[in-house]
Design a protein around this motif. Structure first.
Motif, PDB file in Angstrom:
ATOM      1  N   LEU A 292       5.829  12.918  -9.831  1.00 20.89           N
ATOM      2  CA  LEU A 292       6.001  13.004  -8.391  1.00 20.89           C
ATOM      3  C   LEU A 292       4.725  13.516  -7.729  1.00 20.89           C
ATOM      4  O   LEU A 292       4.094  14.454  -8.221  1.00 20.89           O
ATOM      5  CB  LEU A 292       7.159  13.927  -8.032  1.00 20.89           C
ATOM      6  CG  LEU A 292       8.553  13.447  -8.378  1.00 20.89           C
ATOM      7  CD1 LEU A 292       9.572  14.543  -8.075  1.00 20.89           C
ATOM      8  CD2 LEU A 292       8.892  12.191  -7.622  1.00 20.89           C
TER       9      LEU A 292
ATOM     10  N   SER B  91       2.548  15.363  -4.729  1.00 22.03           N
ATOM     11  CA  SER B  91       2.784  16.527  -3.892  1.00 22.03           C
ATOM     12  C   SER B  91       1.574  16.716  -2.989  1.00 22.03           C
ATOM     13  O   SER B  91       0.518  16.138  -3.207  1.00 22.03           O
ATOM     14  CB  SER B  91       3.011  17.773  -4.747  1.00 22.03           C
ATOM     15  OG  SER B  91       1.869  18.030  -5.524  1.00 22.03           O
TER      16      SER B  91
ATOM     17  N   SER C  30       0.063  13.650   2.371  1.00 21.10           N
ATOM     18  CA  SER C  30       0.108  12.201   2.187  1.00 21.10           C
ATOM     19  C   SER C  30      -1.155  11.558   2.756  1.00 21.10           C
ATOM     20  O   SER C  30      -1.706  12.029   3.747  1.00 21.10           O
ATOM     21  CB  SER C  30       1.319  11.602   2.893  1.00 21.10           C
ATOM     22  OG  SER C  30       2.510  12.052   2.298  1.00 21.10           O
TER      23      SER C  30
ATOM     24  N   ARG D  55       6.873   6.007   5.612  1.00 24.59           N
ATOM     25  CA  ARG D  55       6.685   6.202   4.162  1.00 24.59           C
ATOM     26  C   ARG D  55       6.037   7.561   3.886  1.00 24.59           C
ATOM     27  O   ARG D  55       6.416   8.268   2.956  1.00 24.59           O
ATOM     28  CB  ARG D  55       5.833   5.081   3.579  1.00 24.59           C
ATOM     29  CG  ARG D  55       5.549   5.221   2.087  1.00 24.59           C
ATOM     30  CD  ARG D  55       4.935   3.940   1.528  1.00 24.59           C
ATOM     31  NE  ARG D  55       4.429   4.090   0.177  1.00 24.59           N
ATOM     32  CZ  ARG D  55       5.171   4.138  -0.925  1.00 24.59           C
ATOM     33  NH1 ARG D  55       6.486   4.060  -0.818  1.00 24.59           N
ATOM     34  NH2 ARG D  55       4.623   4.262  -2.111  1.00 24.59           N
ATOM     35  N   ARG D  56       5.068   7.930   4.687  1.00 25.84           N
ATOM     36  CA  ARG D  56       4.391   9.224   4.505  1.00 25.84           C
ATOM     37  C   ARG D  56       5.354  10.385   4.702  1.00 25.84           C
ATOM     38  O   ARG D  56       5.272  11.397   4.008  1.00 25.84           O
ATOM     39  CB  ARG D  56       3.208   9.344   5.463  1.00 25.84           C
ATOM     40  CG  ARG D  56       2.081   8.381   5.138  1.00 25.84           C
ATOM     41  CD  ARG D  56       0.818   8.715   5.898  1.00 25.84           C
ATOM     42  NE  ARG D  56       1.015   9.005   7.305  1.00 25.84           N
ATOM     43  CZ  ARG D  56       0.726   8.178   8.304  1.00 25.84           C
ATOM     44  NH1 ARG D  56       0.243   6.984   8.058  1.00 25.84           N
ATOM     45  NH2 ARG D  56       0.926   8.538   9.542  1.00 25.84           N
TER      46      ARG D  56
ATOM     47  N   ALA E 275       8.722  10.165   4.312  1.00 25.40           N
ATOM     48  CA  ALA E 275       9.788  10.084   3.315  1.00 25.40           C
ATOM     49  C   ALA E 275       9.331  10.563   1.938  1.00 25.40           C
ATOM     50  O   ALA E 275      10.119  11.136   1.185  1.00 25.40           O
ATOM     51  CB  ALA E 275      10.293   8.645   3.207  1.00 25.40           C
ATOM     52  N   ILE E 276       8.044  10.345   1.618  1.00 25.14           N
ATOM     53  CA  ILE E 276       7.538  10.696   0.296  1.00 25.14           C
ATOM     54  C   ILE E 276       6.317  11.593   0.452  1.00 25.14           C
ATOM     55  O   ILE E 276       5.202  11.121   0.632  1.00 25.14           O
ATOM     56  CB  ILE E 276       7.151   9.428  -0.499  1.00 25.14           C
ATOM     57  CG1 ILE E 276       8.316   8.454  -0.546  1.00 25.14           C
ATOM     58  CG2 ILE E 276       6.694   9.801  -1.905  1.00 25.14           C
ATOM     59  CD1 ILE E 276       7.973   7.094  -1.083  1.00 25.14           C
TER      60      ILE E 276
ATOM     61  N   VAL F  25       2.344  10.962  -0.845  1.00 22.89           N
ATOM     62  CA  VAL F  25       2.175   9.549  -1.205  1.00 22.89           C
ATOM     63  C   VAL F  25       0.701   9.149  -1.070  1.00 22.89           C
ATOM     64  O   VAL F  25       0.014   9.563  -0.141  1.00 22.89           O
ATOM     65  CB  VAL F  25       3.100   8.641  -0.361  1.00 22.89           C
ATOM     66  CG1 VAL F  25       2.659   8.549   1.086  1.00 22.89           C
ATOM     67  CG2 VAL F  25       3.172   7.249  -0.957  1.00 22.89           C
TER      68      VAL F  25
ATOM     69  N   GLN G  20       2.042   0.514  -5.072  1.00 24.82           N
ATOM     70  CA  GLN G  20       2.969   1.335  -5.840  1.00 24.82           C
ATOM     71  C   GLN G  20       3.852   0.455  -6.713  1.00 24.82           C
ATOM     72  O   GLN G  20       4.092   0.762  -7.884  1.00 24.82           O
ATOM     73  CB  GLN G  20       3.838   2.190  -4.918  1.00 24.82           C
ATOM     74  CG  GLN G  20       4.784   3.114  -5.645  1.00 24.82           C
ATOM     75  CD  GLN G  20       4.065   4.230  -6.377  1.00 24.82           C
ATOM     76  OE1 GLN G  20       3.149   4.830  -5.828  1.00 24.82           O
ATOM     77  NE2 GLN G  20       4.476   4.514  -7.586  1.00 24.82           N
TER      78      GLN G  20
END
Length: 88
Positions: free
Chosen positions: A30, A32, A35, A50-51, A53-54, A57, A64
């Motif tokens: 994962l 961390s 992003s 996306r940035r 949500a994750i 990233v 990905q």
């Protein structure tokens, strides 16, 4: 129910250990931190959704997906003294 020389619960212990190993492997992958705004591979913009949500990233969705397709996945076979591994 264990058989032979193994104690009761030995099979479940092996299953639990395999699951824990896989969880630790997944957690280690994962991302961390901050992003990226642009993909590290292709330099295309990473959407804000996306940035958010994750966290952490670094790659766009296309890069990905390509990375995940290339990665080798574990076979799902327990190699900790299973009869199957001893027969090979």
């Amino acid at each position: 129910m264990a058989g032979g020389w193994s104690r009761d619960g030995a099979v479940q212990d092996q299953i639990d250990a395999s699951v824990e190993d896989e969880v630790q492997r997944a957690r280690s992958q994962l991302a961390s931190g901050e992003s990226a705004t642009h993909c590290d591979e292709c330099d295309s913009a990473i959407p804000e959704a996306r940035r958010k949500a994750i966290p952490g990233v670094r790659l766009c969705i296309a890069c990905q997906a390509a990375l995940e397709k290339q990665e080798t996945h574990s076979s799902g076979i327990n190699r900790r003294g299973s009869k199957d591994s001893q027969l090979r």
